[in-house]
Design a protein around this motif. Structure first.
Motif, short mmCIF file in Angstrom:
data_model
loop_
_atom_site.label_atom_id
_atom_site.label_comp_id
_atom_site.label_asym_id
_atom_site.label_seq_id
_atom_site.Cartn_x
_atom_site.Cartn_y
_atom_site.Cartn_z
N LEU A 103 25.79 70.89 22.66
CA LEU A 103 26.82 71.36 22.01
C LEU A 103 27.55 72.65 22.38
N GLY B 279 29.76 65.51 9.88
CA GLY B 279 29.02 64.52 9.10
C GLY B 279 29.28 64.86 7.68
N SER C 23 28.35 69.95 9.92
CA SER C 23 28.82 69.87 11.06
C SER C 23 27.71 70.41 12.01
N GLN C 24 27.55 69.54 13.38
CA GLN C 24 26.60 70.09 14.46
C GLN C 24 26.99 71.51 14.89
N ARG D 299 35.52 71.97 14.28
CA ARG D 299 33.99 71.45 13.77
C ARG D 299 33.82 70.36 14.81
N ILE D 300 32.33 70.22 15.31
CA ILE D 300 32.04 69.45 16.12
C ILE D 300 31.06 68.31 15.59
N GLU D 301 30.98 67.05 15.67
CA GLU D 301 30.08 66.22 15.30
C GLU D 301 29.88 66.38 13.61
N GLU E 53 30.26 71.38 24.80
CA GLU E 53 31.20 70.82 24.07
C GLU E 53 31.98 72.04 23.45
N GLN F 191 19.15 72.89 15.13
CA GLN F 191 18.73 71.75 15.98
C GLN F 191 16.89 71.38 16.22
#
Length: 114
Positions: A49, A9, A13-14, A5-7, A52, A27
């Motif tokens: 994203l 929260g 996740s984003q 998972r990226i970013e 990344e 987005q």
């Protein structure tokens, strides 16, 4: 198979990577900006994203685009068409929906291969 998972929260996740696929959260651009500006903001976030996650827009599989008003379809498409990899366009759908707040004009959800 692992999940990354990226970013992350508290609500979402984003981006989520599972296998060789990355799923981006919807987005949105800067609230209150024009459709053109918001679309540019969204696509910059998508690029960031995807990078990344280890991929790029040439590997898009699907795009789901929500506009708060379909009258903005042409304006959004002008930005999209200048951004998308013309040799590798994704499956895509665009619809009209009420977004999280009235200040948002466009939201884009992306799925891509890695």
């Amino acid at each position: 198979m692992s999940i990354r998972r990226i970013e992350v929260g508290p609500r979402m996740s984003q981006a989520v990577i599972h296998g060789n696929t990355v799923y981006l959260a919807g987005q949105v651009g800067g609230p209150g900006k024009s459709v053109t500006e918001q679309t540019k903001d969204v696509l910059a976030a998508v690029d960031r994203l995807l990078k990344e996650a280890g991929t790029d827009k040439s590997k898009l599989l699907q795009a789901i685009i929500w506009l708060d008003d379909m009258k903005d379809f042409g304006e959004m498409n002008a930005v999209w068409d200048s951004w998308v990899d013309q040799a590798n366009t994704p499956a895509r759908a665009t619809g009209e929906a009420k977004l999280a707040t009235p200040e948002y004009k466009v939201e884009i959800i992306i799925t891509a291969a890695i």
